[in-house]
Design a protein around this motif. Structure first.
Motif, PDB file in Angstrom:
ATOM      1  N   ILE A 194       0.687  -8.609   8.896  1.00  0.00           N
ATOM      2  CA  ILE A 194      -0.531  -9.414   8.959  1.00  0.00           C
ATOM      3  C   ILE A 194      -0.293 -10.789   8.352  1.00  0.00           C
ATOM      4  N   GLN A 195       0.426 -10.838   7.236  1.00  0.00           N
ATOM      5  CA  GLN A 195       0.731 -12.131   6.615  1.00  0.00           C
ATOM      6  C   GLN A 195       1.612 -12.990   7.511  1.00  0.00           C
ATOM      7  N   ALA A 196       2.411 -12.358   8.362  1.00  0.00           N
ATOM      8  CA  ALA A 196       3.289 -13.088   9.280  1.00  0.00           C
ATOM      9  C   ALA A 196       2.551 -13.541  10.536  1.00  0.00           C
ATOM     10  N   GLY A 197       1.250 -13.271  10.597  1.00  0.00           N
ATOM     11  CA  GLY A 197       0.458 -13.757  11.721  1.00  0.00           C
ATOM     12  C   GLY A 197       0.107 -12.705  12.755  1.00  0.00           C
ATOM     13  N   GLY A 198       0.414 -11.463  12.478  1.00  0.00           N
ATOM     14  CA  GLY A 198       0.077 -10.396  13.420  1.00  0.00           C
ATOM     15  C   GLY A 198      -1.427 -10.165  13.482  1.00  0.00           C
ATOM     16  N   ASP A 199      -1.877  -9.641  14.601  1.00  0.00           N
ATOM     17  CA  ASP A 199      -3.295  -9.312  14.784  1.00  0.00           C
ATOM     18  C   ASP A 199      -3.630  -8.150  13.845  1.00  0.00           C
ATOM     19  N   PRO A 200      -4.539  -8.354  12.904  1.00  0.00           N
ATOM     20  CA  PRO A 200      -4.832  -7.305  11.926  1.00  0.00           C
ATOM     21  C   PRO A 200      -5.288  -5.984  12.563  1.00  0.00           C
ATOM     22  N   VAL A 201      -6.069  -6.060  13.620  1.00  0.00           N
ATOM     23  CA  VAL A 201      -6.550  -4.829  14.253  1.00  0.00           C
ATOM     24  C   VAL A 201      -5.399  -4.126  14.971  1.00  0.00           C
ATOM     25  N   GLU A 202      -4.624  -4.875  15.747  1.00  0.00           N
ATOM     26  CA  GLU A 202      -3.492  -4.273  16.464  1.00  0.00           C
ATOM     27  C   GLU A 202      -2.477  -3.676  15.490  1.00  0.00           C
ATOM     28  N   GLU A 203      -2.157  -4.409  14.440  1.00  0.00           N
ATOM     29  CA  GLU A 203      -1.181  -3.919  13.456  1.00  0.00           C
ATOM     30  C   GLU A 203      -1.720  -2.692  12.729  1.00  0.00           C
ATOM     31  N   SER A 204      -3.006  -2.663  12.449  1.00  0.00           N
ATOM     32  CA  SER A 204      -3.612  -1.502  11.797  1.00  0.00           C
ATOM     33  C   SER A 204      -3.576  -0.289  12.711  1.00  0.00           C
ATOM     34  N   ILE A 205      -3.867  -0.492  13.985  1.00  0.00           N
ATOM     35  CA  ILE A 205      -3.810   0.613  14.941  1.00  0.00           C
ATOM     36  C   ILE A 205      -2.394   1.186  14.987  1.00  0.00           C
ATOM     37  N   MET A 206      -1.410   0.318  15.068  1.00  0.00           N
ATOM     38  CA  MET A 206      -0.026   0.776  15.139  1.00  0.00           C
ATOM     39  C   MET A 206       0.363   1.535  13.863  1.00  0.00           C
ATOM     40  N   THR A 207       0.029   0.979  12.721  1.00  0.00           N
ATOM     41  CA  THR A 207       0.397   1.606  11.451  1.00  0.00           C
ATOM     42  C   THR A 207      -0.312   2.941  11.268  1.00  0.00           C
TER      43      THR A 207
ATOM     44  N   LEU B  39      -0.604   8.908  11.275  1.00  0.00           N
ATOM     45  CA  LEU B  39      -1.208  10.099  11.857  1.00  0.00           C
ATOM     46  C   LEU B  39      -0.145  11.065  12.379  1.00  0.00           C
ATOM     47  N   GLN B  40       0.942  10.531  12.917  1.00  0.00           N
ATOM     48  CA  GLN B  40       2.026  11.384  13.414  1.00  0.00           C
ATOM     49  C   GLN B  40       2.658  12.200  12.286  1.00  0.00           C
ATOM     50  N   GLN B  41       2.602  11.672  11.072  1.00  0.00           N
ATOM     51  CA  GLN B  41       3.194  12.371   9.935  1.00  0.00           C
ATOM     52  C   GLN B  41       2.297  13.480   9.401  1.00  0.00           C
ATOM     53  N   PHE B  42       1.035  13.469   9.802  1.00  0.00           N
ATOM     54  CA  PHE B  42       0.078  14.446   9.295  1.00  0.00           C
ATOM     55  C   PHE B  42      -0.591  15.189  10.444  1.00  0.00           C
TER      56      PHE B  42
END
Length: 88
Positions: free
Chosen positions: A27-40, A45-48
């Motif tokens: 996000i600090q590097a300019g990524g879309d906060p919503v898109e990056e949050s969805i990806m993260t 979720l895959q781990q749980f």
């Protein structure tokens, strides 16, 4: 003090710190906060994976799973709504 804490020996929980730091960096590097949050959150979720509540830990994992699914659903709905608005 000789007992090991199962929380810290489970790599899924330790990975949460790495996911949090990576999300912040993206996000600090300019990524879309919503898109990056969805990806993260999708990676977390895959781990749980959801499982039958056999013990206290699996109940906690299922709570994390339910929270992540709901947050992801809300973020995805937001992105779809935004895309629809832009098309109009």
């Amino acid at each position: 003090m000789g007992e090991s804490n199962p929380f810290y020996s489970d790599s899924r929980w330790n990975n949460m710190y790495a996911y949090a730091a990576t999300l912040q960096d993206l996000i600090q590097a300019g990524g879309d906060p919503v898109e990056e949050s969805i990806m993260t959150l999708s990676l977390v979720l895959q781990q749980f994976p959801e499982s039958p509540p056999l013990d206290e830990e699996s109940h906690h994992v299922n709570c994390v799973n339910a929270l992540l699914r709901n947050v992801l659903g809300a973020l995805r709905k937001y992105k779809l709504d935004e895309a629809r608005k832009e098309r109009k």
